[in-house]
Design an enzyme around this catalytic site. Sequence first.
Site, PDB file in Angstrom:
ATOM      1  N   TYR A 105       7.681  -7.506  -0.737  1.00 29.06           N
ATOM      2  CA  TYR A 105       7.025  -7.057   0.515  1.00 29.06           C
ATOM      3  C   TYR A 105       8.182  -6.478   1.236  1.00 29.06           C
ATOM      4  CZ  TYR A 105       4.173  -7.040   4.503  1.00 29.06           C
ATOM      5  OH  TYR A 105       3.246  -6.740   5.832  1.00 29.06           O
ATOM      6  N   HIS A 121       8.838  -2.840   3.270  1.00 34.42           N
ATOM      7  CA  HIS A 121       8.826  -2.361   4.482  1.00 34.42           C
ATOM      8  C   HIS A 121      10.278  -2.157   5.167  1.00 34.42           C
ATOM      9  CE1 HIS A 121       4.786  -3.895   4.101  1.00 34.42           C
ATOM     10  NE2 HIS A 121       4.699  -3.323   5.418  1.00 34.42           N
ATOM     11  N   TYR A 128       3.787  -2.018  16.843  1.00 34.04           N
ATOM     12  CA  TYR A 128       3.398  -2.706  15.543  1.00 34.04           C
ATOM     13  C   TYR A 128       4.532  -3.692  15.018  1.00 34.04           C
ATOM     14  CZ  TYR A 128       0.865  -2.739  11.052  1.00 34.04           C
ATOM     15  OH  TYR A 128       0.379  -3.166   9.749  1.00 34.04           O
ATOM     16  N   TRP A 154      -0.414   3.970  -0.180  1.00 38.60           N
ATOM     17  CA  TRP A 154       0.231   2.879   0.468  1.00 38.60           C
ATOM     18  C   TRP A 154      -0.485   1.588  -0.007  1.00 38.60           C
ATOM     19  CZ3 TRP A 154       5.065   1.871   2.168  1.00 38.60           C
ATOM     20  CH2 TRP A 154       5.389   0.565   2.764  1.00 38.60           C
TER      21      TRP A 154
END
Length: 118
Positions: free
Chosen positions: A24, A28, A47, A82
């Site tokens: 993960y 990112h 964000y 995505w």
Amino acid sequence: MSNGAPGEAVLFIYRLKPGMGPEYDRAHQAVWPEILDLIDQAGIYDYQIWRHGDLVVSRMRTREGYDHAASVTGASAVQARWTASMSHIFADIADEQGEPLWLEEVFSHRVTAEGELS
């Protein structure tokens, strides 16, 4: 849950499959430019994502409210790709009704830059 009025922070959690945190994180660290463009187009201007083990916390603020941002991203083929590319990582991303796993604020102590309570 408030659906995030413009400028209001909304927070939600994801649960990753055991051991998927490093993957993960790698995804990112290399977010597609098209996803970054989509975030901007959706009016998401703040964000942030944090991870602890298999628990991920996301926080965002939007210019036109969360519902608007979700409708823009939800209609995007880039977002669909995505999400599909990440689907093997997640254990839980929504409740039974398909809503994000919202975090509800239970305490707040806000002080302005001048030291006054807001």
